[in-house]
Design an enzyme around this catalytic site. Structure first.
Site, mmCIF file in Angstrom:
data_model
loop_
_atom_site.group_PDB
_atom_site.id
_atom_site.type_symbol
_atom_site.label_atom_id
_atom_site.label_comp_id
_atom_site.label_asym_id
_atom_site.label_seq_id
_atom_site.Cartn_x
_atom_site.Cartn_y
_atom_site.Cartn_z
ATOM 1 N N HIS A 1 15.652 32.759 -25.108
ATOM 2 C CA HIS A 1 16.229 31.417 -24.989
ATOM 3 C C HIS A 1 15.103 30.392 -24.972
ATOM 4 C CE1 HIS A 1 16.142 30.308 -20.411
ATOM 5 N NE2 HIS A 1 15.047 30.917 -20.739
ATOM 6 N N CYS B 1 8.941 26.364 -20.854
ATOM 7 C CA CYS B 1 10.285 26.880 -21.181
ATOM 8 C C CYS B 1 10.869 26.199 -22.412
ATOM 9 C CB CYS B 1 11.238 26.695 -19.993
ATOM 10 S SG CYS B 1 10.676 27.560 -18.527
ATOM 11 N N HIS C 1 11.259 32.116 -25.640
ATOM 12 C CA HIS C 1 10.699 33.206 -24.835
ATOM 13 C C HIS C 1 11.935 34.005 -24.380
ATOM 14 C CE1 HIS C 1 11.777 30.119 -21.924
ATOM 15 N NE2 HIS C 1 11.844 31.049 -21.009
ATOM 16 N N HIS D 1 14.061 36.922 -21.370
ATOM 17 C CA HIS D 1 14.226 37.474 -20.025
ATOM 18 C C HIS D 1 15.077 38.746 -20.048
ATOM 19 C CE1 HIS D 1 12.492 33.965 -18.105
ATOM 20 N NE2 HIS D 1 13.293 33.174 -18.781
ATOM 21 N N ASP E 1 23.581 40.253 -25.203
ATOM 22 C CA ASP E 1 22.457 41.198 -25.156
ATOM 23 C C ASP E 1 21.734 41.282 -26.501
ATOM 24 O OD1 ASP E 1 20.855 43.211 -23.826
ATOM 25 O OD2 ASP E 1 21.805 44.637 -25.182
ATOM 26 N N HIS E 2 20.409 41.251 -26.441
ATOM 27 C CA HIS E 2 19.578 41.290 -27.645
ATOM 28 C C HIS E 2 19.930 40.143 -28.595
ATOM 29 C CE1 HIS E 2 18.277 45.115 -26.095
ATOM 30 N NE2 HIS E 2 17.315 45.135 -26.970
ATOM 31 N N GLU F 1 17.267 35.331 -13.375
ATOM 32 C CA GLU F 1 16.493 35.085 -14.601
ATOM 33 C C GLU F 1 15.170 35.833 -14.510
ATOM 34 O OE1 GLU F 1 16.654 31.148 -16.854
ATOM 35 O OE2 GLU F 1 14.663 31.089 -15.935
#
Lengths: 136, 136, 136, 136, 136, 136
Positions: free
Chosen positions: B15, B34, B40, B42, B80-81, B125
């Site tokens: 994100h 950010c 980047h 998480h 996810d992914h 996070e």
């Protein structure tokens, strides 16, 4: 000015999800693998929370040794290295779901702790499944 | 007598914190690293909490398999992914801060779970930064 | 008499598993969801291990502040809140698998630490997937 | 629509449970090993919780960098690598029980954070003993 | 066919990094905050590893109760809730760095365990700093 | 240049430490509470380690999906939600100590993984008791 005090402990037990009022098929349907007649088991993690006024002399809400000893006598000595369905009075007929185990432990703690303290019980059955009961 | 049931799950996503209504300088000023345009990511940890009456037949508030499947279809299969900003409808314009992700997941869970159950969402996070939203 | 000293640290990055020498189909086939063109991300956990003689004056193998600063300058400042594929020289063409990231970090640490110390790197991509490289 | 934001941090300190108004025997009786005149110590883990409205521009309740800096200046710089009884103004006469440390940290946080935000402090003394204070 | 058996335990102690052979300035220069004359403290986590043949009768390398009792008498009873510099014979003059504490514990364990078992000690001073010593 | 790859997984099972070649008294004497005839149980945590050369095309030693599937079919499908003593062929007569479970899982993994890969198995019975076997 009230503070919550937490005490964490562990116990290892076998259990089986099963309701004797249901048929074998219904038990299998509802509880799946957890209904295995030969039992399976968990490392249960118990988190006891007690909330009350801080004693200005000791700086304690309650001495955590009292909580430690209470968990030892009421939970560890009765449930640890036991088969919950076979070896305990509480779960002879009551289905030992995480919810019911938490309620039973809460009742044991509530009966032994002073009325002035609010009591809550969090119980981890696995790292990903857990429950909490505060008596309400 | 109401018990809370918790189910924990994980998803890994990219994100970038960014608000298209702000200038590039404002975005950099507010979001710092950010705001990196190349994203980047998480390992998000989701803790879904559902509170309700214990069913006397099953000993469950809700079968955790239902919660597991709901998280799979509503969160894992969608986030996810993925790149939250580019690959999801929810965060095309909404800034994917931890707060906003928790609110979005809460709304998805609220829409699918019975009215009789209270719902709360905790989202980690990182190990040190997390948020919680219970709909109020 | 040699002691190992460990220093743990974290960084958050986006990445995509991809080998430019393979076709799009081959990349999808081999890397699945991890090949998502818009990237996904992780909270990487790094465990740096350094083994050597204990200095009788300090009682240290190496001051952990040195390890902390080395991880800051060589790993955190270069990889944290970055897209490994786009924002770093190391992974412009090298596929940023956990194995390759661990090898790259090991090489950076090896280059900066005294020859007398053995170096090993453990890298957690998720709680359930991790790798270790000790240079051999 | 209010969201809670959590920030976790650590500090390492020595302390001794002791109330100067009690006799030596009473102190030993009440506090046991924790009354050791030469002190013992802990890796305290602090979890700061702040609850408020989400800013529609930033998607933040509060920038976690503000919480990080506040914990640094108000807690870390004052308590980390200190003897709480000897090196801090707050615990010169106040017994540094986990309860009292949590209250002191809550008061420091409350004084520095906007009135619109609810503040709560959870403090882990060990993995198994911890307390929480929300100002009520 | 050799198996390693691990037993984990905790103790809480105060300490101060200090070498009496160095000047006050040198001690401050080398050890920084850890040299605080009034001490600080840690929740030390000890991981004892013992490797040997599995007994075909018991299925044990060694009964973990023996390891538990050994850690209790040799480590917990001597170091827990103590000031390592002031209250223990071992660290009266030896600097209680993590490395030195691990070596001291290893020597205590080595002296009490059968020659046929290999012994290793891992000691966590904090979540991010730890050491390991296996006697070589 | 060899890298280790780790994959972590969980399974929940009941067991009882018992050797049919020993008398009831000997079993009780040696295994204590763990000999409870009605069984107890654990959340076992398995850490599979595989070490080998990194494939220059994929950047993998082995695709972790292969390890995941292998653990699913060889461990999870056979041991999860089972009574190890009653429901598995492996522990019908072999005492299911942590050591023996680790050896059995290692043998299953060794049989299915390429000869070029070194295999090691770490098995956590509880948070404080665990074992490791690498085939030597």
């Amino acid at each position: 000015m009230k503070v919550s005090v937490f005490r964490k402990a562990h116990f290892n037990a076998a259990h089986r999800l099963h309701n004797a009022l249901l048929s074998e098929e219904e038990n299998k349907e509802i509880f799946g693998l957890c209904n295995n007649p030969n039992y399976h088991g968990h490392n249960y993690v118990l988190e006891l929370q007690v909330k009350g006024e801080v004693d200005p002399i000791t700086g304690f809400v309650i001495d955590t040794k009292i909580l430690k000893n209470l968990i030892q006598s009421e939970v560890h000595d009765q449930f640890d290295h036991r088969n919950l369905n076979l070896d305990t009075a509480e779960f002879k007929t009551l289905n030992p779901s995480a919810e019911n185990i938490a309620i039973v432990i809460w009742e044991k703690m509530r009966a032994k702790l002073p009325e002035s303290l609010a009591v809550s019980v969090k119980l981890y059955e696995t790292e990903n499944n857990y429950v909490e009961f505060d008596g309400q």
